[in-house]
Design a protein around this motif. Structure first.
Motif, PDB file in Angstrom:
ATOM      1  N   ASP A 298      37.374  52.906  14.799  1.00  0.00           N
ATOM      2  CA  ASP A 298      38.593  52.619  15.543  1.00  0.00           C
ATOM      3  C   ASP A 298      38.384  52.867  17.022  1.00  0.00           C
ATOM      4  O   ASP A 298      37.265  53.132  17.485  1.00  0.00           O
ATOM      5  CB  ASP A 298      39.760  53.447  15.010  1.00  0.00           C
ATOM      6  N   ALA A 299      39.470  52.794  17.775  1.00  0.00           N
ATOM      7  CA  ALA A 299      39.392  52.919  19.235  1.00  0.00           C
ATOM      8  C   ALA A 299      38.817  54.255  19.664  1.00  0.00           C
ATOM      9  O   ALA A 299      38.147  54.350  20.703  1.00  0.00           O
ATOM     10  CB  ALA A 299      40.778  52.715  19.840  1.00  0.00           C
ATOM     11  N   ALA A 300      39.048  55.314  18.882  1.00  0.00           N
ATOM     12  CA  ALA A 300      38.503  56.622  19.236  1.00  0.00           C
ATOM     13  C   ALA A 300      36.974  56.615  19.178  1.00  0.00           C
ATOM     14  O   ALA A 300      36.308  57.236  20.011  1.00  0.00           O
ATOM     15  CB  ALA A 300      39.066  57.692  18.301  1.00  0.00           C
ATOM     16  N   ASP A 301      36.413  55.896  18.202  1.00  0.00           N
ATOM     17  CA  ASP A 301      34.953  55.793  18.108  1.00  0.00           C
ATOM     18  C   ASP A 301      34.394  54.991  19.276  1.00  0.00           C
ATOM     19  O   ASP A 301      33.344  55.328  19.833  1.00  0.00           O
ATOM     20  CB  ASP A 301      34.564  55.132  16.786  1.00  0.00           C
ATOM     21  N   PHE A 302      35.094  53.925  19.670  1.00  0.00           N
ATOM     22  CA  PHE A 302      34.645  53.121  20.807  1.00  0.00           C
ATOM     23  C   PHE A 302      34.682  53.956  22.091  1.00  0.00           C
ATOM     24  O   PHE A 302      33.775  53.877  22.927  1.00  0.00           O
ATOM     25  CB  PHE A 302      35.509  51.874  20.966  1.00  0.00           C
ATOM     26  N   GLN A 303      35.744  54.750  22.224  1.00  0.00           N
ATOM     27  CA  GLN A 303      35.868  55.615  23.398  1.00  0.00           C
ATOM     28  C   GLN A 303      34.759  56.650  23.416  1.00  0.00           C
ATOM     29  O   GLN A 303      34.208  56.979  24.475  1.00  0.00           O
ATOM     30  CB  GLN A 303      37.233  56.306  23.376  1.00  0.00           C
ATOM     31  N   SER A 304      34.384  57.157  22.242  1.00  0.00           N
ATOM     32  CA  SER A 304      33.301  58.137  22.164  1.00  0.00           C
ATOM     33  C   SER A 304      31.984  57.532  22.622  1.00  0.00           C
ATOM     34  O   SER A 304      31.224  58.160  23.379  1.00  0.00           O
ATOM     35  CB  SER A 304      33.177  58.652  20.732  1.00  0.00           C
ATOM     36  N   VAL A 305      31.704  56.300  22.176  1.00  0.00           N
ATOM     37  CA  VAL A 305      30.475  55.625  22.609  1.00  0.00           C
ATOM     38  C   VAL A 305      30.513  55.368  24.109  1.00  0.00           C
ATOM     39  O   VAL A 305      29.500  55.527  24.810  1.00  0.00           O
ATOM     40  CB  VAL A 305      30.284  54.307  21.839  1.00  0.00           C
ATOM     41  N   GLN A 306      31.675  55.002  24.627  1.00  0.00           N
ATOM     42  CA  GLN A 306      31.816  54.754  26.062  1.00  0.00           C
ATOM     43  C   GLN A 306      31.516  56.013  26.863  1.00  0.00           C
ATOM     44  O   GLN A 306      30.824  55.964  27.896  1.00  0.00           O
ATOM     45  CB  GLN A 306      33.235  54.267  26.351  1.00  0.00           C
ATOM     46  N   THR A 307      32.007  57.146  26.405  1.00  0.00           N
ATOM     47  CA  THR A 307      31.740  58.413  27.096  1.00  0.00           C
ATOM     48  C   THR A 307      30.261  58.775  27.018  1.00  0.00           C
ATOM     49  O   THR A 307      29.658  59.220  28.006  1.00  0.00           O
ATOM     50  CB  THR A 307      32.585  59.542  26.481  1.00  0.00           C
ATOM     51  N   LYS A 308      29.654  58.555  25.856  1.00  0.00           N
ATOM     52  CA  LYS A 308      28.229  58.867  25.684  1.00  0.00           C
ATOM     53  C   LYS A 308      27.369  58.013  26.599  1.00  0.00           C
ATOM     54  O   LYS A 308      26.451  58.521  27.259  1.00  0.00           O
ATOM     55  CB  LYS A 308      27.810  58.641  24.234  1.00  0.00           C
ATOM     56  N   ILE A 309      27.641  56.711  26.666  1.00  0.00           N
ATOM     57  CA  ILE A 309      26.783  55.839  27.474  1.00  0.00           C
ATOM     58  C   ILE A 309      26.969  56.143  28.963  1.00  0.00           C
ATOM     59  O   ILE A 309      26.013  56.067  29.743  1.00  0.00           O
ATOM     60  CB  ILE A 309      27.058  54.346  27.172  1.00  0.00           C
ATOM     61  N   ARG A 310      28.164  56.540  29.363  1.00  0.00           N
ATOM     62  CA  ARG A 310      28.354  56.903  30.775  1.00  0.00           C
ATOM     63  C   ARG A 310      27.524  58.137  31.129  1.00  0.00           C
ATOM     64  O   ARG A 310      26.785  58.132  32.123  1.00  0.00           O
ATOM     65  CB  ARG A 310      29.835  57.162  31.068  1.00  0.00           C
ATOM     66  N   LYS A 311      27.612  59.167  30.317  1.00  0.00           N
ATOM     67  CA  LYS A 311      26.897  60.402  30.611  1.00  0.00           C
ATOM     68  C   LYS A 311      25.385  60.237  30.436  1.00  0.00           C
ATOM     69  O   LYS A 311      24.594  60.591  31.328  1.00  0.00           O
ATOM     70  CB  LYS A 311      27.412  61.526  29.708  1.00  0.00           C
ATOM     71  N   ARG A 312      24.976  59.688  29.281  1.00  0.00           N
ATOM     72  CA  ARG A 312      23.546  59.559  29.006  1.00  0.00           C
ATOM     73  C   ARG A 312      22.910  58.483  29.871  1.00  0.00           C
ATOM     74  O   ARG A 312      21.755  58.607  30.286  1.00  0.00           O
ATOM     75  CB  ARG A 312      23.335  59.245  27.529  1.00  0.00           C
ATOM     76  N   GLY A 313      23.666  57.402  30.138  1.00  0.00           N
ATOM     77  CA  GLY A 313      23.130  56.338  30.980  1.00  0.00           C
ATOM     78  C   GLY A 313      22.857  56.806  32.393  1.00  0.00           C
ATOM     79  O   GLY A 313      21.820  56.491  32.983  1.00  0.00           O
ATOM     80  N   LEU A 314      23.792  57.571  32.945  1.00  0.00           N
ATOM     81  CA  LEU A 314      23.590  58.095  34.295  1.00  0.00           C
ATOM     82  C   LEU A 314      22.401  59.051  34.343  1.00  0.00           C
ATOM     83  O   LEU A 314      21.606  59.032  35.289  1.00  0.00           O
ATOM     84  CB  LEU A 314      24.858  58.791  34.783  1.00  0.00           C
ATOM     85  N   ARG A 315      22.264  59.904  33.314  1.00  0.00           N
ATOM     86  CA  ARG A 315      21.121  60.818  33.273  1.00  0.00           C
ATOM     87  C   ARG A 315      19.805  60.043  33.202  1.00  0.00           C
ATOM     88  O   ARG A 315      18.825  60.398  33.862  1.00  0.00           O
ATOM     89  CB  ARG A 315      21.237  61.765  32.075  1.00  0.00           C
ATOM     90  N   TRP A 316      19.790  58.974  32.390  1.00  0.00           N
ATOM     91  CA  TRP A 316      18.562  58.175  32.264  1.00  0.00           C
ATOM     92  C   TRP A 316      18.218  57.510  33.596  1.00  0.00           C
ATOM     93  O   TRP A 316      17.052  57.513  34.017  1.00  0.00           O
ATOM     94  CB  TRP A 316      18.740  57.112  31.174  1.00  0.00           C
TER      95      TRP A 316
END
Length: 266
Positions: A113-131
């Motif tokens: 659901d939308a909560a899972d999509f939001q979780s992935v969005q938060t992960k890619i923002r944090k992990r993507g910036l670190r990468w």
């Protein structure tokens, strides 16, 4: 576009549910993705890991090493013949595990659901910036600014994940249409017309922010726009990942059920 979609449905994509995951990134990050193919590929891998982890966690009975199947398309264009690097990824709506006899068992995802999509969005923002920082594409000041914008703004600072489009396992025609959409070129010839020898008109699917519904261009202006949207040489336009990767152990078992609507399954 048509050949790619037919090949994938007939020979690669198994008869399981699929979900389209779309990732857009801030404009400051898009420049690096456009100019540096290694950055585009690296950020894609970070995104795919986040999606696969979420799919595995939401698939009851899936073993720890279960893999999803994914085909990623890196789009370098927007709807206005503009440069806009973003990702469209077709992902099995669940994961595959080995059955012990060389076959594959599909564990469908439940209640994404939308909560899972939001979780992935938060992960890619944090992990993507670190990468991006770790590999020298962004400095610490830029990462801090982009991360702060994502925390404080209601639109995640330009990071956006959408996974609302799904295709049922029986809908092979719908799956082929979706692959065509993901594999489409930046320009639609049906929407390109000519006013006179020196002027072209390109109809837009959606109005621009200032209300324009078409672009007026000279032939050279059109070529200039398209030149910025061409995929760099020796770069794949689509990439197979997870259980669909060329060297995946379960790939042969996973793609056994591929085929068009009405095909006889062995």
């Amino acid at each position: 576009m048509v050949e790619t979609a037919a090949h994938m449905v007939d020979h690669v994509l198994p008869r399981v549910p699929f979900r389209q995951w779309v990732l857009s990134v801030p404009k400051r990050v898009r420049w690096h993705l456009r100019e540096k193919p290694e950055a585009a590929g690296g950020l894609l891998r970070v995104f795919l890991r986040a999606v696969e982890t979420t799919a595995r966690q939401c698939s009851p009975g899936a073993p720890p090493g279960a893999r999803f199947g994914a085909v990623a398309f890196i789009h370098r264009f927007g709807g206005y013949l503009n440069s806009h690097v973003h990702y469209h990824v077709l992902v099995t709506d669940g994961v595959f595990g080995a059955d012990g006899d060389g076959g594959a068992i599909f564990h469908p995802a439940c209640d994404l659901d939308a909560a899972d999509f939001q979780s992935v969005q938060t992960k890619i923002r944090k992990r993507g910036l670190r990468w991006l920082q770790r590999h020298g594409h962004l400095d610490s000041a830029a990462v801090h600014t982009l991360d702060a914008a994502g925390i404080s703004s209601g639109h995640a600072g330009g990071w956006s994940v959408d996974a609302s489009v799904t295709i049922a396992d029986w809908d092979r025609h719908g799956l082929e249409r979706l692959v065509r959409y993901c594999a489409r070129p930046p320009l639609s010839q049906e929407r390109l017309g000519r006013l006179n020898d020196e002027t072209l008109v390109y109809s837009l699917r959606k109005p621009t922010l200032d209300g324009r519904t078409e672009l007026i261009l000279t032939p050279l202006e059109l070529l200039d726009r398209l030149a910025h949207l061409v995929t760099p040489p020796r770069i794949h336009k689509h990439r197979y990942s997870g259980g669909l990767a060329p060297n995946a152990k379960l790939r042969k078992a996973i793609i056994e059920t591929a085929g068009p609507a009405g095909a006889t399954l062995q």
